[in-house]
Design a protein around this motif. Structure first.
Motif, PDB file in Angstrom:
ATOM      1  N   PHE A  45      67.146  36.703  57.555  1.00 37.11           N
ATOM      2  CA  PHE A  45      66.954  37.809  58.478  1.00 37.11           C
ATOM      3  C   PHE A  45      65.583  38.466  58.396  1.00 37.11           C
ATOM      4  CE2 PHE A  45      71.566  37.533  57.863  1.00 37.11           C
ATOM      5  CZ  PHE A  45      71.976  37.450  59.187  1.00 37.11           C
ATOM      6  N   THR A  46      64.737  38.047  57.491  1.00 34.68           N
ATOM      7  CA  THR A  46      63.385  38.594  57.430  1.00 34.68           C
ATOM      8  C   THR A  46      62.387  37.461  57.233  1.00 34.68           C
ATOM      9  OG1 THR A  46      63.130  38.898  55.019  1.00 34.68           O
ATOM     10  CG2 THR A  46      64.377  40.579  56.199  1.00 34.68           C
ATOM     11  N   THR A  47      61.121  37.767  57.464  1.00 36.50           N
ATOM     12  CA  THR A  47      60.052  36.798  57.204  1.00 36.50           C
ATOM     13  C   THR A  47      59.298  37.159  55.934  1.00 36.50           C
ATOM     14  OG1 THR A  47      58.488  38.064  58.577  1.00 36.50           O
ATOM     15  CG2 THR A  47      59.763  36.326  59.663  1.00 36.50           C
ATOM     16  N   ALA A  48      59.822  38.117  55.160  1.00 35.59           N
ATOM     17  CA  ALA A  48      59.154  38.550  53.933  1.00 35.59           C
ATOM     18  C   ALA A  48      59.353  37.511  52.841  1.00 35.59           C
ATOM     19  CB  ALA A  48      59.697  39.904  53.481  1.00 35.59           C
ATOM     20  N   ASP A  49      58.253  37.073  52.253  1.00 36.27           N
ATOM     21  CA  ASP A  49      58.287  36.005  51.251  1.00 36.27           C
ATOM     22  C   ASP A  49      57.769  36.504  49.910  1.00 36.27           C
ATOM     23  OD1 ASP A  49      59.158  33.983  53.116  1.00 36.27           O
ATOM     24  OD2 ASP A  49      57.125  33.987  53.914  1.00 36.27           O
ATOM     25  N   ASN A  50      58.233  35.856  48.847  1.00 37.62           N
ATOM     26  CA  ASN A  50      57.725  36.096  47.505  1.00 37.62           C
ATOM     27  C   ASN A  50      57.027  34.835  47.009  1.00 37.62           C
ATOM     28  OD1 ASN A  50      58.813  38.635  47.534  1.00 37.62           O
ATOM     29  ND2 ASN A  50      60.512  38.172  46.165  1.00 37.62           N
ATOM     30  N   PHE A  51      55.867  35.016  46.391  1.00 36.20           N
ATOM     31  CA  PHE A  51      55.107  33.899  45.848  1.00 36.20           C
ATOM     32  C   PHE A  51      54.726  34.184  44.407  1.00 36.20           C
ATOM     33  CE2 PHE A  51      54.588  32.816  50.257  1.00 36.20           C
ATOM     34  CZ  PHE A  51      54.342  31.457  50.289  1.00 36.20           C
ATOM     35  N   GLY A  52      54.487  33.130  43.670  1.00 42.99           N
ATOM     36  CA  GLY A  52      53.919  33.220  42.340  1.00 42.99           C
ATOM     37  C   GLY A  52      52.768  32.236  42.209  1.00 42.99           C
ATOM     38  N   ILE A  53      51.738  32.626  41.479  1.00 42.02           N
ATOM     39  CA  ILE A  53      50.596  31.739  41.229  1.00 42.02           C
ATOM     40  C   ILE A  53      50.360  31.694  39.733  1.00 42.02           C
ATOM     41  CG2 ILE A  53      48.204  31.174  41.793  1.00 42.02           C
ATOM     42  CD1 ILE A  53      48.319  33.110  44.089  1.00 42.02           C
ATOM     43  N   SER A  54      50.279  30.494  39.189  1.00 45.24           N
ATOM     44  CA  SER A  54      49.952  30.317  37.772  1.00 45.24           C
ATOM     45  C   SER A  54      48.648  29.548  37.658  1.00 45.24           C
ATOM     46  CB  SER A  54      51.066  29.569  37.040  1.00 45.24           C
ATOM     47  OG  SER A  54      51.276  28.282  37.602  1.00 45.24           O
ATOM     48  N   PHE A  55      47.848  29.914  36.662  1.00 48.65           N
ATOM     49  CA  PHE A  55      46.564  29.260  36.415  1.00 48.65           C
ATOM     50  C   PHE A  55      46.142  29.525  34.980  1.00 48.65           C
ATOM     51  CE2 PHE A  55      45.918  33.003  39.316  1.00 48.65           C
ATOM     52  CZ  PHE A  55      45.741  33.950  38.328  1.00 48.65           C
ATOM     53  N   PRO A  56      45.195  28.763  34.445  1.00 52.49           N
ATOM     54  CA  PRO A  56      44.741  28.999  33.068  1.00 52.49           C
ATOM     55  C   PRO A  56      44.105  30.376  32.929  1.00 52.49           C
ATOM     56  CG  PRO A  56      44.045  26.832  33.843  1.00 52.49           C
ATOM     57  CD  PRO A  56      44.563  27.561  35.041  1.00 52.49           C
ATOM     58  N   MET A  57      44.324  31.002  31.799  1.00 55.48           N
ATOM     59  CA  MET A  57      43.749  32.319  31.554  1.00 55.48           C
ATOM     60  C   MET A  57      42.234  32.301  31.663  1.00 55.48           C
ATOM     61  SD  MET A  57      44.486  35.529  30.692  1.00 55.48           S
ATOM     62  CE  MET A  57      46.024  35.597  29.777  1.00 55.48           C
ATOM     63  N   ASP A  58      41.605  31.193  31.201  1.00 53.95           N
ATOM     64  CA  ASP A  58      40.141  31.129  31.173  1.00 53.95           C
ATOM     65  C   ASP A  58      39.544  30.532  32.451  1.00 53.95           C
ATOM     66  OD1 ASP A  58      41.049  28.558  30.809  1.00 53.95           O
ATOM     67  OD2 ASP A  58      39.791  28.119  29.065  1.00 53.95           O
ATOM     68  N   LEU A  59      40.347  30.353  33.480  1.00 55.51           N
ATOM     69  CA  LEU A  59      39.811  29.850  34.750  1.00 55.51           C
ATOM     70  C   LEU A  59      38.840  30.862  35.322  1.00 55.51           C
ATOM     71  CD1 LEU A  59      40.141  27.499  36.860  1.00 55.51           C
ATOM     72  CD2 LEU A  59      41.797  28.985  38.026  1.00 55.51           C
ATOM     73  N   ASP A  60      37.768  30.375  35.939  1.00 54.24           N
ATOM     74  CA  ASP A  60      36.770  31.262  36.529  1.00 54.24           C
ATOM     75  C   ASP A  60      37.443  32.264  37.465  1.00 54.24           C
ATOM     76  OD1 ASP A  60      33.785  31.814  37.200  1.00 54.24           O
ATOM     77  OD2 ASP A  60      34.705  31.494  39.171  1.00 54.24           O
ATOM     78  N   VAL A  61      37.073  33.536  37.336  1.00 53.38           N
ATOM     79  CA  VAL A  61      37.753  34.597  38.083  1.00 53.38           C
ATOM     80  C   VAL A  61      37.581  34.422  39.588  1.00 53.38           C
ATOM     81  CG1 VAL A  61      35.806  36.213  38.044  1.00 53.38           C
ATOM     82  CG2 VAL A  61      38.154  37.086  38.142  1.00 53.38           C
ATOM     83  N   LYS A  62      36.465  33.860  40.027  1.00 56.47           N
ATOM     84  CA  LYS A  62      36.271  33.634  41.456  1.00 56.47           C
ATOM     85  C   LYS A  62      37.233  32.561  41.969  1.00 56.47           C
ATOM     86  CE  LYS A  62      31.371  34.934  41.377  1.00 56.47           C
ATOM     87  NZ  LYS A  62      29.969  34.473  41.643  1.00 56.47           N
ATOM     88  N   THR A  63      37.499  31.568  41.134  1.00 60.88           N
ATOM     89  CA  THR A  63      38.457  30.529  41.515  1.00 60.88           C
ATOM     90  C   THR A  63      39.868  31.100  41.563  1.00 60.88           C
ATOM     91  OG1 THR A  63      37.052  28.863  40.452  1.00 60.88           O
ATOM     92  CG2 THR A  63      39.299  28.217  40.986  1.00 60.88           C
ATOM     93  N   LYS A  64      40.198  32.016  40.633  1.00 57.84           N
ATOM     94  CA  LYS A  64      41.499  32.687  40.667  1.00 57.84           C
ATOM     95  C   LYS A  64      41.657  33.457  41.982  1.00 57.84           C
ATOM     96  CE  LYS A  64      42.145  33.409  35.658  1.00 57.84           C
ATOM     97  NZ  LYS A  64      42.373  34.425  34.597  1.00 57.84           N
ATOM     98  N   ALA A  65      40.617  34.173  42.369  1.00 57.04           N
ATOM     99  CA  ALA A  65      40.670  34.941  43.613  1.00 57.04           C
ATOM    100  C   ALA A  65      40.809  34.016  44.817  1.00 57.04           C
ATOM    101  CB  ALA A  65      39.414  35.806  43.743  1.00 57.04           C
ATOM    102  N   THR A  66      40.151  32.856  44.775  1.00 55.17           N
ATOM    103  CA  THR A  66      40.249  31.901  45.871  1.00 55.17           C
ATOM    104  C   THR A  66      41.654  31.314  45.954  1.00 55.17           C
ATOM    105  OG1 THR A  66      37.903  31.369  45.566  1.00 55.17           O
ATOM    106  CG2 THR A  66      39.186  29.873  46.929  1.00 55.17           C
ATOM    107  N   LEU A  67      42.298  31.100  44.818  1.00 57.01           N
ATOM    108  CA  LEU A  67      43.691  30.643  44.812  1.00 57.01           C
ATOM    109  C   LEU A  67      44.606  31.697  45.439  1.00 57.01           C
ATOM    110  CD1 LEU A  67      43.997  28.913  41.315  1.00 57.01           C
ATOM    111  CD2 LEU A  67      44.243  27.815  43.548  1.00 57.01           C
TER     112      LEU A  67
END
Length: 274
Positions: free
Chosen positions: A238-260
């Motif tokens: 009945f809704t289009t509201a979605d939940n997502f999760g993103i996992s990545f390495p702690m030491d991944l470049d912060v710009k790449t995290k933001a791009t993900l």
């Protein structure tokens, strides 16, 4: 004041100050942070801002401290009952449930109703100082999105551009070709491929999560995952509201995290926005 009202106040306050803020330098000490949902002690805390590492775009220091983020789309009751498409709103949290960012879409009514999930959009991402720290932009490509054609030419591939701070591009997400699945490429500022995301053949799976694994470009290692989480039969129906999760390495470049993070929004619109 409930949680949704708290975030709506952030949006209204930000919108009213948008022209003033867009040319201001980010300064965490310029105003006191909002650390708790007003009126409800002990609930919905905001993550405290860590020190900004050298070379980290201001506002992205939160992402340096996490290896997982959760994205909850806020349910719009008017949209649920009437089907009238409204601007999307999201709360970004860490694994402890502390809110990191509030996200709201800027798209006109005509674009939402006529172009639906193919629409052009701008997502404003603000922190607990009510300052815009990131922006995600998706251009309008009416004939784009086909899995078969995405790898043939740029005009057939959906994409998003991630800016942090707004006006400074730090990465892009581009759809790539596939037989029957949505694949994506994570690119840096210069368009160089950093990571790739492989989508499933069947986007919608009843009563289960849908995973989009993140791999190195050579496919040798899986470094993370974007997961569309099953939210229950009633909410899914009945809704289009979605939940997502993103996992990545702690030491991944912060710009790449933001791009993900930008890739997650593109996946949501292309695969799960009705």
């Amino acid at each position: 004041m409930n949680f949704d009202d708290r975030n709506c106040l952030l949006e209204v306050s930000f919108t009213g100050k948008h022209e003033m803020h867009q040319n201001m330098h980010y300064d965490p000490n310029s105003q006191p942070p909002i650390t708790m949902q007003p009126g409800v002690p002990g609930t919905q805390p905001w993550m405290q801002a860590p020190q900004v590492p050298i070379g980290c775009p201001p506002g992205l220091e939160y992402l340096t401290q996490v290896d997982q983020v959760l994205c909850h789309q806020i349910v719009e009751l008017l949209q649920a009952f009437t089907g009238w498409e409204s601007n999307n709103k999201y709360a970004i949290k860490n694994s402890m449930g502390q809110q990191i960012y509030y996200v709201f879409e800027e798209t006109d009514c005509c674009m939402r109703m006529c172009c639906s999930n193919s629409r052009e959009f701008t997502l404003h991402i603000v922190n607990n100082y009510n300052q815009e720290v990131m922006r995600v932009y998706r251009p309008l490509k009416v004939c784009a999105g086909c899995c078969w054609c995405a790898g043939c030419c740029d005009c057939c591939a959906q994409e998003t551009q991630i800016e942090a701070p707004p006006g400074v591009v730090i990465g892009r997400v581009k759809q790539t070709g596939g037989k029957c699945n949505y694949n994506y490429e994570i690119q840096d500022t210069d368009g160089n491929a950093q990571l790739r995301i492989e989508g499933p053949c069947i986007m919608c799976r009843c009563c289960s999560d849908v995973e989009f694994p993140v791999y190195t470009m050579d496919g040798a290692a899986r470094v993370g995952c974007v997961t569309k989480q099953w939210t229950g039969l009633v909410r899914e129906a009945f809704t289009t509201a979605d939940n997502f999760g993103i996992s990545f390495p702690m030491d991944l470049d912060v710009k790449t995290k933001a791009t993900l993070l930008g890739a997650m929004f593109l996946i949501d619109f292309m695969g799960f926005e009705q």
